[in-house]
Design a protein around this motif. Sequence first.
Motif, PDB file in Angstrom:
ATOM      1  N   ASP A   1      21.300  16.083 -27.986  1.00 41.83           N
ATOM      2  CA  ASP A   1      20.876  16.925 -28.668  1.00 41.83           C
ATOM      3  C   ASP A   1      21.672  18.262 -28.820  1.00 41.83           C
ATOM      4  OD1 ASP A   1      18.698  15.102 -29.142  1.00 41.83           O
ATOM      5  OD2 ASP A   1      17.381  16.276 -27.422  1.00 41.83           O
ATOM      6  N   TYR A   2      22.261  18.540 -27.519  1.00 39.69           N
ATOM      7  CA  TYR A   2      23.132  19.777 -27.603  1.00 39.69           C
ATOM      8  C   TYR A   2      24.145  19.713 -28.674  1.00 39.69           C
ATOM      9  CZ  TYR A   2      20.640  20.393 -23.345  1.00 39.69           C
ATOM     10  OH  TYR A   2      19.600  20.633 -22.557  1.00 39.69           O
ATOM     11  N   LEU A   3      24.891  18.474 -28.765  1.00 35.24           N
ATOM     12  CA  LEU A   3      25.999  18.369 -29.747  1.00 35.24           C
ATOM     13  C   LEU A   3      25.319  18.388 -31.288  1.00 35.24           C
ATOM     14  CD1 LEU A   3      28.867  17.451 -30.356  1.00 35.24           C
ATOM     15  CD2 LEU A   3      28.095  15.360 -30.650  1.00 35.24           C
ATOM     16  N   ALA A   4      24.289  17.880 -31.545  1.00 34.41           N
ATOM     17  CA  ALA A   4      23.726  17.863 -32.780  1.00 34.41           C
ATOM     18  C   ALA A   4      23.119  19.452 -33.005  1.00 34.41           C
ATOM     19  CB  ALA A   4      22.346  17.156 -32.648  1.00 34.41           C
ATOM     20  N   ILE A   5      22.955  20.314 -32.125  1.00 36.58           N
ATOM     21  CA  ILE A   5      22.370  21.423 -32.492  1.00 36.58           C
ATOM     22  C   ILE A   5      23.698  22.371 -32.863  1.00 36.58           C
ATOM     23  CG2 ILE A   5      21.534  23.639 -31.541  1.00 36.58           C
ATOM     24  CD1 ILE A   5      19.407  21.634 -30.120  1.00 36.58           C
ATOM     25  N   VAL A   6      24.960  22.342 -31.984  1.00 35.15           N
ATOM     26  CA  VAL A   6      25.904  22.921 -32.042  1.00 35.15           C
ATOM     27  C   VAL A   6      26.525  22.718 -33.446  1.00 35.15           C
ATOM     28  CG1 VAL A   6      28.047  23.482 -31.234  1.00 35.15           C
ATOM     29  CG2 VAL A   6      26.304  23.404 -29.679  1.00 35.15           C
ATOM     30  N   THR A   7      26.715  21.404 -33.803  1.00 33.27           N
ATOM     31  CA  THR A   7      27.459  21.066 -34.879  1.00 33.27           C
ATOM     32  C   THR A   7      26.563  21.453 -36.187  1.00 33.27           C
ATOM     33  OG1 THR A   7      26.392  18.726 -34.687  1.00 33.27           O
ATOM     34  CG2 THR A   7      28.704  19.059 -34.137  1.00 33.27           C
TER      35      THR A   7
END
Length: 168
Positions: free
Chosen positions: A78-84
Amino acid sequence: AILAVSLNLTVGILGELSLGHAGFMCVGAFTSAVFTKCMMHTITVPTVRFLLALLVGVVCAGICGVLIGIPVLRLRGDYLAIVTLACGEIIKSVITNLKFTGGALGLNTSEVYSSAKELLPFAVILVFITILVVMNPKKSKQGRAIMAIRDNRIAAEAMGVNITKYKL
């Protein structure tokens, strides 16, 4: 179509949820369009201008992706999705507020390519080349490493796969 195939590589084969692809596509598209408008009178052959603009757009989008990807790809889930997603929105906001990109109205390229019919065969060929390039590595060492990361990140790392390198 090229964006969809590249998104399949990231989400389908690698298994990472990246929501910033539209931002990188935006960088490539606007770079190509600005290059085309600047070189309209210098390069008069539309096919050559199209291919050079495509190359310039790909390189600029790739540089932008690498610069953002180096710190971001250490994140997971989820962290990767939010940052991207945030990076994609930042890119969209920056391009919308720049004068040379036409702002919210976009870039007017009607005088550059009045007839897109002559470029359609090249676009179709480029889509097929993209599909071949993305699907071919599945059988290579790099493709197996990417699928190993998707299946089990810890096991792939234990086998010596450089996770960040392959994600980037």
